[in-house]
Motif scaffolding. Structure first.
Motif, PDB file in Angstrom:
ATOM      1  N   ASP A 277       1.027  -1.338   0.058  1.00  0.00           N
ATOM      2  CA  ASP A 277      -0.180  -0.047  -0.029  1.00  0.00           C
ATOM      3  C   ASP A 277       0.798   1.227  -0.008  1.00  0.00           C
ATOM      4  OD1 ASP A 277      -2.325  -1.644   0.069  1.00  0.00           O
ATOM      5  OD2 ASP A 277      -2.790  -1.155   2.117  1.00  0.00           O
ATOM      6  N   GLU A 278       2.085   1.254   0.772  1.00  0.00           N
ATOM      7  CA  GLU A 278       2.939   2.444   0.767  1.00  0.00           C
ATOM      8  C   GLU A 278       3.406   2.694  -0.704  1.00  0.00           C
ATOM      9  OE1 GLU A 278       7.109   3.679   2.837  1.00  0.00           O
ATOM     10  OE2 GLU A 278       6.337   1.942   3.247  1.00  0.00           O
ATOM     11  N   HIS A 279       3.907   1.488  -1.425  1.00  0.00           N
ATOM     12  CA  HIS A 279       4.464   1.828  -2.551  1.00  0.00           C
ATOM     13  C   HIS A 279       3.452   2.260  -3.737  1.00  0.00           C
ATOM     14  CE1 HIS A 279       8.216   0.637  -1.261  1.00  0.00           C
ATOM     15  NE2 HIS A 279       7.988  -0.709  -1.091  1.00  0.00           N
ATOM     16  N   ARG A 280       2.352   1.610  -3.677  1.00  0.00           N
ATOM     17  CA  ARG A 280       1.209   2.043  -4.362  1.00  0.00           C
ATOM     18  C   ARG A 280       0.727   3.565  -4.433  1.00  0.00           C
ATOM     19  NH1 ARG A 280      -0.210  -0.059  -9.230  1.00  0.00           N
ATOM     20  NH2 ARG A 280      -2.251   0.597  -8.682  1.00  0.00           N
ATOM     21  N   GLU A 281       0.739   3.700  -3.240  1.00  0.00           N
ATOM     22  CA  GLU A 281       0.112   5.330  -2.780  1.00  0.00           C
ATOM     23  C   GLU A 281       1.204   6.436  -3.379  1.00  0.00           C
ATOM     24  OE1 GLU A 281      -1.172   8.132   0.838  1.00  0.00           O
ATOM     25  OE2 GLU A 281       0.025   6.219   1.207  1.00  0.00           O
ATOM     26  N   GLY A 308      13.906   9.975 -16.404  1.00  0.00           N
ATOM     27  CA  GLY A 308      15.361  10.156 -16.606  1.00  0.00           C
ATOM     28  C   GLY A 308      15.810  11.604 -16.080  1.00  0.00           C
ATOM     29  N   SER A 309      14.869  12.549 -15.723  1.00  0.00           N
ATOM     30  CA  SER A 309      15.062  13.753 -15.271  1.00  0.00           C
ATOM     31  C   SER A 309      14.379  14.542 -14.156  1.00  0.00           C
ATOM     32  CB  SER A 309      14.941  14.860 -16.488  1.00  0.00           C
ATOM     33  OG  SER A 309      13.749  14.962 -16.908  1.00  0.00           O
ATOM     34  N   ASP A 310      13.376  13.726 -13.856  1.00  0.00           N
ATOM     35  CA  ASP A 310      12.633  14.049 -12.738  1.00  0.00           C
ATOM     36  C   ASP A 310      12.575  13.096 -11.542  1.00  0.00           C
ATOM     37  OD1 ASP A 310      10.391  14.990 -10.999  1.00  0.00           O
ATOM     38  OD2 ASP A 310       8.798  14.670 -12.492  1.00  0.00           O
ATOM     39  N   PRO A 311      12.987  13.678 -10.338  1.00  0.00           N
ATOM     40  CA  PRO A 311      13.326  12.693  -9.450  1.00  0.00           C
ATOM     41  C   PRO A 311      11.892  12.071  -8.958  1.00  0.00           C
ATOM     42  CG  PRO A 311      14.547  14.648  -9.129  1.00  0.00           C
ATOM     43  CD  PRO A 311      13.766  14.818 -10.324  1.00  0.00           C
ATOM     44  N   ALA A 312      10.720  12.858  -8.996  1.00  0.00           N
ATOM     45  CA  ALA A 312       9.369  12.461  -8.459  1.00  0.00           C
ATOM     46  C   ALA A 312       9.072  11.323  -9.260  1.00  0.00           C
ATOM     47  CB  ALA A 312       8.862  13.602  -8.332  1.00  0.00           C
ATOM     48  N   ALA A 313       9.309  11.541 -10.677  1.00  0.00           N
ATOM     49  CA  ALA A 313       8.765  10.366 -11.769  1.00  0.00           C
ATOM     50  C   ALA A 313       9.609   9.098 -11.478  1.00  0.00           C
ATOM     51  CB  ALA A 313       9.082  11.207 -13.028  1.00  0.00           C
ATOM     52  N   ARG A 314      10.691   9.361 -10.987  1.00  0.00           N
ATOM     53  CA  ARG A 314      11.853   8.128 -10.925  1.00  0.00           C
ATOM     54  C   ARG A 314      11.293   7.470  -9.844  1.00  0.00           C
ATOM     55  NH1 ARG A 314      16.034   5.435 -12.048  1.00  0.00           N
ATOM     56  NH2 ARG A 314      17.432   4.413 -10.338  1.00  0.00           N
ATOM     57  N   GLU A 315      10.994   8.025  -8.556  1.00  0.00           N
ATOM     58  CA  GLU A 315      10.497   7.632  -7.388  1.00  0.00           C
ATOM     59  C   GLU A 315       9.330   6.728  -7.627  1.00  0.00           C
ATOM     60  OE1 GLU A 315       9.494   8.997  -2.650  1.00  0.00           O
ATOM     61  OE2 GLU A 315       9.606  10.315  -4.448  1.00  0.00           O
ATOM     62  N   ALA A 316       8.120   7.373  -8.245  1.00  0.00           N
ATOM     63  CA  ALA A 316       6.942   6.460  -8.588  1.00  0.00           C
ATOM     64  C   ALA A 316       7.164   5.570  -9.592  1.00  0.00           C
ATOM     65  CB  ALA A 316       6.034   7.830  -9.316  1.00  0.00           C
ATOM     66  N   LEU A 317       8.197   5.548 -10.447  1.00  0.00           N
ATOM     67  CA  LEU A 317       8.365   4.145 -11.274  1.00  0.00           C
ATOM     68  C   LEU A 317       9.205   3.165 -10.396  1.00  0.00           C
ATOM     69  CD1 LEU A 317       7.923   3.802 -14.258  1.00  0.00           C
ATOM     70  CD2 LEU A 317      10.581   4.184 -14.492  1.00  0.00           C
ATOM     71  N   ALA A 323       6.261  -2.509  -5.535  1.00  0.00           N
ATOM     72  CA  ALA A 323       4.745  -2.893  -5.337  1.00  0.00           C
ATOM     73  C   ALA A 323       4.602  -4.321  -6.196  1.00  0.00           C
ATOM     74  CB  ALA A 323       3.640  -1.969  -5.691  1.00  0.00           C
ATOM     75  N   ARG A 324       4.890  -4.158  -7.274  1.00  0.00           N
ATOM     76  CA  ARG A 324       4.691  -5.233  -8.190  1.00  0.00           C
ATOM     77  C   ARG A 324       5.474  -6.559  -7.650  1.00  0.00           C
ATOM     78  NH1 ARG A 324       2.962  -5.619 -13.297  1.00  0.00           N
ATOM     79  NH2 ARG A 324       4.922  -6.948 -13.877  1.00  0.00           N
ATOM     80  N   GLU A 325       6.574  -6.256  -7.138  1.00  0.00           N
ATOM     81  CA  GLU A 325       7.338  -7.329  -6.601  1.00  0.00           C
ATOM     82  C   GLU A 325       6.855  -8.116  -5.488  1.00  0.00           C
ATOM     83  OE1 GLU A 325      11.157  -5.720  -6.070  1.00  0.00           O
ATOM     84  OE2 GLU A 325      11.922  -5.553  -8.066  1.00  0.00           O
ATOM     85  N   VAL A 326       6.114  -7.119  -4.396  1.00  0.00           N
ATOM     86  CA  VAL A 326       5.491  -7.607  -3.320  1.00  0.00           C
ATOM     87  C   VAL A 326       4.368  -8.768  -3.688  1.00  0.00           C
ATOM     88  CG1 VAL A 326       4.034  -6.901  -1.429  1.00  0.00           C
ATOM     89  CG2 VAL A 326       6.225  -5.773  -1.776  1.00  0.00           C
ATOM     90  N   MET A 327       3.449  -8.075  -4.439  1.00  0.00           N
ATOM     91  CA  MET A 327       2.363  -8.688  -4.955  1.00  0.00           C
ATOM     92  C   MET A 327       2.642  -9.886  -5.655  1.00  0.00           C
ATOM     93  SD  MET A 327       0.296  -6.746  -7.865  1.00  0.00           S
ATOM     94  CE  MET A 327       0.861  -6.757  -9.572  1.00  0.00           C
TER      95      MET A 327
END
Length: 462
Positions: A277-281, A308-317, A323-327
């Motif tokens: 849930d933490e990662h999905r959020e 590649g240039s946006d830290p927030a986008a990288r964190e989301a990816l 989350a996929r690895e957990v499920m």
């Protein structure tokens, strides 16, 4: 003297004369000739025949299967040839598929389930046309399998491009990679090309194989023709349309094993749920802020580019990946697998996962032979041979046994994790559809982590 002369040159058809005929070629005013990709050869011949034009066809230098070189005036598909005969007798559904292909001027694709004998149909097409033929396959395993079958059925030398060999014969088997490298050199050597697992032809680079070959007759074989990226439309232009389709249900119980699909839902542990849930959020919050929708392939590509240039986008990816690895690697899946292995002690089982890490974890936990893309060719052959002989009754793998490998018969498949691809699911189901001596039903289990994105993944692949 002919009004037009056709010749093959480096993957193209060179057209001398006929400037006033409005042929589908690009004109070179300096040489006063036209040029077209070799794939247009059949269309050019049809256009000239339709205009009742006298032309000299020098394109195909392909030998017929009696070893005789074909005169330019005696086109290869009409040439007499060795009375090659296969020991196979086509089943009714195989003959229907072949007839549909022949009725479409020997061009087009056939979709049949894994285990239904697509190779047999390809061999029969070669026998019927009796012209030099190139068979293109995605893997070394399939290359070796096709070469053995052709040698056994026809008793003539079989060429091979790939797997350490570069030898061209009237019948030649090539990997897609080797055919890509050699197509412009050998494009005039064959009257027929058979693309096994033809959905691979939709890849940008591999399309050039079909463009550079002059072969008028083209046969595509696959268990899953349509591609989610729409590239099957390019395949239709290069190899011909889907002319016949047979679903697994049509053959189950008669020519293939009857089968059941059972979905088993498992729950995340409290610790896994909190982490998921933490990662999905993190992931979904970024999507909402950026107005991105992951149901759109273009939006997912945007996210990857931004990372590649946006830290927030990288964190989301990264959060989505975790989350996929957990499920997909939930502890409850391992416990469920233990129950299934115990329940099916007398069965032949293939366990499929999406990640190599889980393969090796399960291999160590349950003492299962493991096959991944990291497994060497000799080790893989040894494992599959022991599985075939019965020394091993179960094996665990990540993707590499989905297609392109001659897998021994199994009657139980357990999908612990996978993608939403209908192709992947169909191929995994096909691994247990070959009929058994006792006529028993095949089983495919899907183990799905409930209340996660994996539920939607499972729905998509159906």
């Amino acid at each position: 003297m002919a009004d037009v002369t056709l010749s093959f040159e480096d993957g193209t058809i060179r057209v001398a004369g006929g400037a006033d005929l409005d042929l589908p070629v690009e004109r070179d005013p300096r040489s006063k000739t036209g040029r077209a990709p070799a794939v247009r050869y059949a269309a050019l011949v049809a256009a000239l025949d339709g205009r009742d034009v006298d032309y000299d066809d020098r394109v195909l230098a392909a030998p017929a299967l009696d070893g005789r070189d074909v005169d330019y005036d005696d086109r290869v598909l009409a040439a007499p040839a060795l009375d090659v005969a296969s020991a196979y007798e086509l089943r009714e559904y195989q003959q229907t598929a072949l007839d549909a292909w022949r009725a479409n001027d020997d061009r087009g694709c056939l979709e049949l389930p894994t285990g239904s004998g697509k190779t047999v149909i390809g061999i029969e097409a070669i026998e019927k046309l009796r012209t030099a033929a190139l068979v293109v396959v995605p893997t070394i395993d399939l290359l070796e399998q096709w070469r053995r079958e052709l040698e056994t059925e026809f008793g003539i030398p079989i060429g091979q491009l790939g797997g350490g060999e570069q030898r061209v014969e009237a019948l030649t088997v090539a990997t897609y990679d080797s055919a890509y490298l050699r197509a412009e050199d050998i494009g005039d050597r064959f009257g027929l090309v058979v693309f096994d697992e033809v959905h691979h032809l939709g890849s940008e680079g591999y399309r050039d194989i079909a463009r550079l070959l002059a072969a008028p007759a083209r046969l595509g074989l696959t268990a899953t023709f349509e591609r989610p990226d729409g590239a099957h439309e390019a395949i239709e232009a290069l190899c011909g349309p889907l002319v016949h389709r047979i679903a697994p249900d049509e053959l189950a119980g008669d020519h293939l094993a009857a089968y059941d699909i059972k979905r088993l839902d498992v729950a995340l542990s409290d610790e896994e749920r909190a982490e998921y849930d933490e990662h999905r959020e993190t992931f979904t919050n970024y999507l909402a802020q950026s107005n991105l929708d992951m149901r759109s392939g273009s939006d997912y590509r945007k996210l990857v580019m931004r990372s590649g240039s946006d830290p927030a986008a990288r964190e989301a990816l990264l959060a989505n990946q975790r989350a996929r690895e957990v499920m997909m690697n939930a502890d409850a899946k391992v416990a469920t697998l233990a129950d299934l292995l115990d329940r099916h002690q007398g069965d032949r089982i293939i366990v499929f996962t999406a990640h190599n890490d889980l393969v090796y974890r399960l291999s160590e936990r349950f003492l299962l032979p493991a096959i991944t893309h990291q497994t060497g060719a000799s080790e893989r052959r040894e494992i599959l041979e022991k599985f075939r002989s019965g020394s091993y009754s179960r094996v665990v793998t990540a993707n590499v046994l989905d297609e392109g490998v001659d897998v021994p018969d199994a009657n139980v498949a357990i999908v612990l994790s996978g993608s939403g691809s209908e192709r992947e699911f169909t191929q995994r189901l096909g691994r247990v559809l070959r009929p058994t001596e006792d006529g028993g039903r095949a089983l495919l289990y899907e183990v799905v982590t409930e209340a996660t994105a994996e539920e939607r993944v499972a729905e998509r692949r159906h």
